[in-house]
Design a protein around this motif. Structure first.
Motif, PDB file in Angstrom:
ATOM      1  N   ARG A   1      11.763-155.916  48.680  1.00 33.51           N
ATOM      2  CA  ARG A   1      11.772-156.716  47.449  1.00 33.51           C
ATOM      3  C   ARG A   1      10.369-157.243  47.169  1.00 33.51           C
ATOM      4  NH1 ARG A   1      15.757-159.473  44.656  1.00 33.51           N
ATOM      5  NH2 ARG A   1      17.390-158.967  46.135  1.00 33.51           N
ATOM      6  N   GLY A   2       9.960-157.221  45.922  1.00 35.65           N
ATOM      7  CA  GLY A   2       8.681-157.833  45.552  1.00 35.65           C
ATOM      8  C   GLY A   2       7.759-156.860  44.836  1.00 35.65           C
ATOM      9  N   ILE A   3       6.681-157.435  44.295  1.00 35.66           N
ATOM     10  CA  ILE A   3       5.724-156.681  43.476  1.00 35.66           C
ATOM     11  C   ILE A   3       4.336-157.060  43.949  1.00 35.66           C
ATOM     12  CG2 ILE A   3       4.867-156.371  41.111  1.00 35.66           C
ATOM     13  CD1 ILE A   3       7.674-157.274  40.140  1.00 35.66           C
TER      14      ILE A   3
ATOM     15  N   GLU B   1      12.752-159.786  37.619  1.00 33.46           N
ATOM     16  CA  GLU B   1      11.461-160.044  38.293  1.00 33.46           C
ATOM     17  C   GLU B   1      10.383-159.124  37.712  1.00 33.46           C
ATOM     18  OE1 GLU B   1      11.912-160.159  42.749  1.00 33.46           O
ATOM     19  OE2 GLU B   1      14.018-159.994  42.196  1.00 33.46           O
ATOM     20  N   ILE B   2      10.774-157.890  37.424  1.00 31.81           N
ATOM     21  CA  ILE B   2       9.819-156.921  36.860  1.00 31.81           C
ATOM     22  C   ILE B   2       9.433-157.359  35.444  1.00 31.81           C
ATOM     23  CG2 ILE B   2       9.583-154.509  36.100  1.00 31.81           C
ATOM     24  CD1 ILE B   2      11.414-153.787  38.525  1.00 31.81           C
ATOM     25  N   ARG B   3      10.418-157.751  34.681  1.00 28.97           N
ATOM     26  CA  ARG B   3      10.204-158.204  33.292  1.00 28.97           C
ATOM     27  C   ARG B   3       9.225-159.376  33.247  1.00 28.97           C
ATOM     28  NH1 ARG B   3      15.305-161.248  31.901  1.00 28.97           N
ATOM     29  NH2 ARG B   3      14.119-162.873  32.949  1.00 28.97           N
ATOM     30  N   ASP B   4       9.351-160.306  34.213  1.00 27.40           N
ATOM     31  CA  ASP B   4       8.560-161.545  34.180  1.00 27.40           C
ATOM     32  C   ASP B   4       7.260-161.462  34.983  1.00 27.40           C
ATOM     33  OD1 ASP B   4      10.590-162.589  32.687  1.00 27.40           O
ATOM     34  OD2 ASP B   4      11.547-163.644  34.345  1.00 27.40           O
TER      35      ASP B   4
ATOM     36  N   VAL C   1       2.955-156.760  36.198  1.00 25.77           N
ATOM     37  CA  VAL C   1       3.589-155.675  35.437  1.00 25.77           C
ATOM     38  C   VAL C   1       3.281-155.838  33.953  1.00 25.77           C
ATOM     39  CG1 VAL C   1       5.779-154.573  34.814  1.00 25.77           C
ATOM     40  CG2 VAL C   1       5.422-155.387  37.154  1.00 25.77           C
ATOM     41  N   ARG C   2       3.377-157.063  33.467  1.00 28.06           N
ATOM     42  CA  ARG C   2       3.164-157.282  32.026  1.00 28.06           C
ATOM     43  C   ARG C   2       1.739-156.921  31.619  1.00 28.06           C
ATOM     44  NH1 ARG C   2       7.381-160.770  30.087  1.00 28.06           N
ATOM     45  NH2 ARG C   2       6.164-161.428  28.306  1.00 28.06           N
ATOM     46  N   GLN C   3       0.792-157.214  32.502  1.00 25.27           N
ATOM     47  CA  GLN C   3      -0.598-156.937  32.143  1.00 25.27           C
ATOM     48  C   GLN C   3      -0.945-155.440  32.236  1.00 25.27           C
ATOM     49  OE1 GLN C   3      -3.580-159.285  34.105  1.00 25.27           O
ATOM     50  NE2 GLN C   3      -5.210-158.132  33.141  1.00 25.27           N
TER      51      GLN C   3
ATOM     52  N   LEU D   1       6.756-150.807  31.217  1.00 22.59           N
ATOM     53  CA  LEU D   1       7.795-151.066  32.225  1.00 22.59           C
ATOM     54  C   LEU D   1       8.393-152.456  32.024  1.00 22.59           C
ATOM     55  CD1 LEU D   1       9.360-150.068  34.669  1.00 22.59           C
ATOM     56  CD2 LEU D   1       7.556-150.999  36.136  1.00 22.59           C
ATOM     57  N   ALA D   2       7.539-153.436  31.690  1.00 27.33           N
ATOM     58  CA  ALA D   2       8.052-154.788  31.421  1.00 27.33           C
ATOM     59  C   ALA D   2       9.014-154.754  30.233  1.00 27.33           C
ATOM     60  CB  ALA D   2       6.886-155.746  31.147  1.00 27.33           C
ATOM     61  N   GLU D   3       8.646-153.973  29.224  1.00 27.19           N
ATOM     62  CA  GLU D   3       9.495-153.871  28.030  1.00 27.19           C
ATOM     63  C   GLU D   3      10.834-153.196  28.377  1.00 27.19           C
ATOM     64  OE1 GLU D   3       9.121-155.164  25.163  1.00 27.19           O
ATOM     65  OE2 GLU D   3      10.566-154.052  23.937  1.00 27.19           O
ATOM     66  N   ALA D   4      10.769-152.113  29.170  1.00 24.42           N
ATOM     67  CA  ALA D   4      12.009-151.431  29.580  1.00 24.42           C
ATOM     68  C   ALA D   4      12.898-152.398  30.356  1.00 24.42           C
ATOM     69  CB  ALA D   4      11.675-150.198  30.424  1.00 24.42           C
ATOM     70  N   ALA D   5      12.283-153.153  31.281  1.00 24.36           N
ATOM     71  CA  ALA D   5      13.059-154.094  32.105  1.00 24.36           C
ATOM     72  C   ALA D   5      13.762-155.126  31.230  1.00 24.36           C
ATOM     73  CB  ALA D   5      12.131-154.776  33.113  1.00 24.36           C
ATOM     74  N   SER D   6      13.107-155.513  30.132  1.00 23.27           N
ATOM     75  CA  SER D   6      13.690-156.540  29.262  1.00 23.27           C
ATOM     76  C   SER D   6      14.766-155.971  28.339  1.00 23.27           C
ATOM     77  CB  SER D   6      12.596-157.218  28.431  1.00 23.27           C
ATOM     78  OG  SER D   6      12.199-156.355  27.388  1.00 23.27           O
ATOM     79  N   ARG D   7      14.929-154.648  28.347  1.00 30.69           N
ATOM     80  CA  ARG D   7      15.917-154.000  27.473  1.00 30.69           C
ATOM     81  C   ARG D   7      17.116-153.467  28.242  1.00 30.69           C
ATOM     82  NH1 ARG D   7      15.296-155.337  22.293  1.00 30.69           N
ATOM     83  NH2 ARG D   7      13.110-155.781  22.005  1.00 30.69           N
TER      84      ARG D   7
END
Ligand SMILES: Cc1cc2nc3c(=O)[nH]c(=O)nc-3n(C[C@H](O)[C@H](O)[C@H](O)COP(=O)(O)OP(=O)(O)OC[C@H]3O[C@@H](n4cnc5c(N)ncnc54)[C@H](O)[C@@H]3O)c2cc1C
Length: 279
Positions: free
Chosen positions: A55-57, A74-77, A81-83, A88-94
């Motif tokens: 677990r973790g990034i 966790e990936i979304r936030d 990842v966002r930077q 991927l952040a966008e996919a995670a939020s969808r």
């Protein structure tokens, strides 16, 4: 009967060596719906959620490593990842709604191997590597070789997905993600698209395109990429990319969409993404 719940990776690997057909479990959002309640038998299940190594990034040099059990919330936030990997952040939020994002894991999305998995086209355009771990040790597989066919993966007996490694994207590259579903949220994709592209001196110098729900597995549309790279950046190129993408896929008719609509939607999404490079 209760699921096995190892606290370390070594403990999990020992259990997988003794019983290679144990069924790994992460967020359980697919597993729970795939088994009717009266047939659920947790005795053959290996719950990976307590294994902190998975677990973790974290950046490791020029590579961002994401543990397979990491939840999409966790990936979304994640600032990392966002930077560096906004697609991927966008996919995670969808993916599903917040409840699903809090449980569903990246590894589960991959191992479930649905052609409609929303994170999967993104992993294809990011040239992700997958680290598999099992009784024989670790091995690294390019993500593009991970899905072998409809619901088939490269996982061997007793193997689990350990980590996903994302190489830092080229400086100046733009990333896009778009899913087309029946609704804005809680919809399984009719079509899902990811694009990573770079432009230099008015020419498209890098163009990586992938789509889901348009073939047995998520696919990288390499013929389209080859036709687009090197072209001058003009609106007509966007039309061409959309047209070629629609021709390159083999969608099916099913309860969510017709094949014809999937081709149409793919062409429109690819065209619009490419047009955004022009503006
Ligand atoms: C209401 C709802 C909405 C949803 N919406 C979406 C959506 O919008 N987009 C989307 O893509 N998906 C969606 N899903 C599907 C699901 O949430 C995702 O596929 C999720 O990523 C699965 O992850 P999980 O951790 O819950 O996997 P689990 O259910 O725990 O496992 C799924 C499969 O993967 C295997 N597995 C899990 N982890 C590993 C591992 N580390 N190594 C090897 N095998 C492993 C399991 O054995 C099982 O076969 C939705 C599901 C529900 C119930």
């Amino acid at each position: 009967m209760k699921a096995l719940a190892p606290r370390t990776l070594d403990e999990a690997l020992l259990q997988l060596t003794q019983t290679p057909d144990l069924r790994p479990l992460a967020g359980c959002t697919d597993l729970m719906v795939s088994e009717p309640e009266d047939r659920r038998d947790w005795s053959g299940v290996l719950d990976l959620r307590g294994i902190s190594e998975l677990r973790g990034i974290e950046w490791r040099g020029e590579t961002l490593e994401i543990g397979a059990v990491t939840a999409f919330s966790e990936i979304r936030d994640s600032p990392e990842v966002r930077q560096s990997f906004p697609a991927l952040a966008e996919a995670a939020s969808r993916i599903g709604g917040w409840q699903i994002q809090n449980r569903a894991s990246l590894g589960g999305n991959m191992a479930n191997a649905s052609p409609a998995g929303d994170s999967l086209p993104v992993l294809l355009v990011l040239d992700a590597q997958v680290v598999l771990v099992g009784p024989e040790g670790k091995r690294s597989v390019p993500y593009r070789d991970f899905h072998l066919g409809y619901r088939q993966t490269a996982l061997g007996p007793g193997e689990i997905i350990g980590w996903v490694q994302l190489p830092k994207p080229p400086v100046g590259a733009t990333q896009f993600f778009r899913k087309v579903g029946t609704r804005e949220a809680q919809a399984i994709s009719k079509v899902v698209v990811a694009l990573l592209a770079s432009v230099s001196d008015g020419q498209i110098s890098d163009y990586r395109l992938a789509a889901g729900s348009v073939a047995e597995t998520p696919v990288r549309l390499t013929e389209v990429e080859e036709s687009i790279v090197g072209r001058a950046l003009k609106p007509e190129v966007a039309d061409l990319a959309g047209h070629l993408a629609a021709q390159a896929v083999r969608p099916i008719d099913d309860v969510r969409s017709t094949a014809e609509y999937r081709r149409f939607a793919l062409a429109q999404v690819v065209r619009r993404m490419t047009l955004q490079l022009v503006r």
